[in-house]
Design a protein around this motif. Sequence first.
Motif, PDB file in Angstrom:
ATOM      1  N   GLN A 312       0.834  -1.207   0.000  1.00 44.16           N
ATOM      2  CA  GLN A 312       0.000   0.000   0.000  1.00 44.16           C
ATOM      3  C   GLN A 312       0.870   1.259   0.000  1.00 44.16           C
ATOM      4  OE1 GLN A 312      -2.587   0.354   3.421  1.00 44.16           O
ATOM      5  NE2 GLN A 312      -3.968   1.761   2.361  1.00 44.16           N
ATOM      6  N   ARG A 313       1.958   1.225   0.774  1.00 42.99           N
ATOM      7  CA  ARG A 313       2.867   2.375   0.804  1.00 42.99           C
ATOM      8  C   ARG A 313       3.490   2.612  -0.565  1.00 42.99           C
ATOM      9  NH1 ARG A 313       7.799   3.896   0.541  1.00 42.99           N
ATOM     10  NH2 ARG A 313       8.491   1.769   0.047  1.00 42.99           N
ATOM     11  N   LYS A 316       0.982   4.069  -2.952  1.00 38.76           N
ATOM     12  CA  LYS A 316       0.723   5.478  -2.656  1.00 38.76           C
ATOM     13  C   LYS A 316       1.860   6.364  -3.166  1.00 38.76           C
ATOM     14  CE  LYS A 316      -0.511   8.570   1.148  1.00 38.76           C
ATOM     15  NZ  LYS A 316      -0.780   8.670   2.609  1.00 38.76           N
ATOM     16  N   GLU A 319       1.521   6.633  -6.863  1.00 38.71           N
ATOM     17  CA  GLU A 319       0.370   7.471  -7.174  1.00 38.71           C
ATOM     18  C   GLU A 319       0.730   8.955  -7.062  1.00 38.71           C
ATOM     19  OE1 GLU A 319      -4.233   8.178  -5.621  1.00 38.71           O
ATOM     20  OE2 GLU A 319      -3.027   6.524  -4.839  1.00 38.71           O
ATOM     21  N   GLN A 320       1.585   9.312  -6.111  1.00 40.54           N
ATOM     22  CA  GLN A 320       2.001  10.708  -5.957  1.00 40.54           C
ATOM     23  C   GLN A 320       2.762  11.185  -7.197  1.00 40.54           C
ATOM     24  OE1 GLN A 320       4.193  10.512  -2.257  1.00 40.54           O
ATOM     25  NE2 GLN A 320       2.446  11.289  -1.081  1.00 40.54           N
TER      26      GLN A 320
END
Length: 439
Positions: A312-313, A316, A319-320
């Motif tokens: 998940q990290r 994320k 995604e940034q």
Amino acid sequence: MNKSIFKFGLIVLGVVSFLTFTSCQKIKGYGIVLWNNPEYGLQDGDVVPVYIRSNITQQYVIGTASGKAEIPLWQLTEPVSKSKAKKAANTKYNSYRHQYATVVMNGLPMRAEPVNTAKQVYRLKKDEEIKVLYEVKGQAPMTGGKPLEGKWLRVLTKDGTQGCCFSYNLRLFETDKDGNRLGQVEEAVTSNESSALNDILARRWYPDSYKSMIDSGRIDPSKMNLSYFMQLDPDTNKLYFCMDGVNRSWEYHGSTESGANAYKLNDIPMIVTVRRENFIVVRYTGPSGKPEDFNLVTISEDINELIANENQRREKEYEQIFMFGPNFKSTSYGNLILSANHSFVWNNKNLLASSGIISSTTSNKGTASIKYFLSKGLQTSYDGVLTFKFDGYNKEINFLYKMETNGLRLEDATGATMDNGTIRERGMSPLVLFFTKVE
């Protein structure tokens, strides 16, 4: 009237009223005693009247030969009619009346249902005494492709926990009305077995690299493989040893001490040395005859959760970068377009090829991901590591990246120093690429 005499009179009146009330109480139902209670002359299987159930004190008030008594709720079945209670006592509970058992294997699970994959409700200790209630139909655990010898039993612990346990690692015995054993308990053949080692083997052991990743906060899901472990399965009495390049299981027949805190497993090509409570060294000798040492640890954290959190990290972080772009343009190094599904298109990348980072025939498509970490020293100058895998190209290309005010800066990490998934130092004179954002 003297106040003391008045108070005493009230107390006496209260006691008399209570005794009168309890003596007139009606029977609420009948229950079956599940555990011997010599104090009141009760044996498991006895049917007794029930007057009160207290959820506050967690007790029943029952009738005995010597009067009323209080017993814990777990020592009695739920009250029903007298005929139903007697029928259950003479059928369901009769086959194992006065039958108790001791546990052979430490960590033996009690399960919610009579199947080896059902939820564990309790873990039994070696030599713990339990009450056998009745037999239940279920699926026998498999060993060597054959059903394990034994049967599923509904059992009860001294703290009131009920569950299903397979009988293979239980030794049954009978008791008299005073709770004393009748005859000898059938013993398991464990004369040279170390109970201390059994306790250790019943835990789940993982490669020590897992602990290092957890302590550093840098989890590599590709290296934290759930299928790599060692554990003795109390249900089947099989020892599983599954590591990189090894996938074995054996029937466990105990161990023999071979040195200080070292144990040679009988009929298994393995020596276990206990270094600390949560650290062991396993020397395994494979078919080649060459011994190999494995450092193993226990882990309190949930590995599934650790892997999920790290994935998940990474998602994320990618995604940034995607949201920061996703279209980037460089005068010298072409156009880079990132997609939400991690695919990318890199057009006009000829200069990248001429710099030797990729081949001139390399596809302009592939996948981008977050896989590696930065050392603390590099975290002040870069946001992370962005990895590109071009379609049909067998090498991955890593870039240190930095999201700046007007664009994305990439620095080739081909010559960088990497250790255990972490880039420690930049390469010498690395190629730096700057892309502006295309609005």
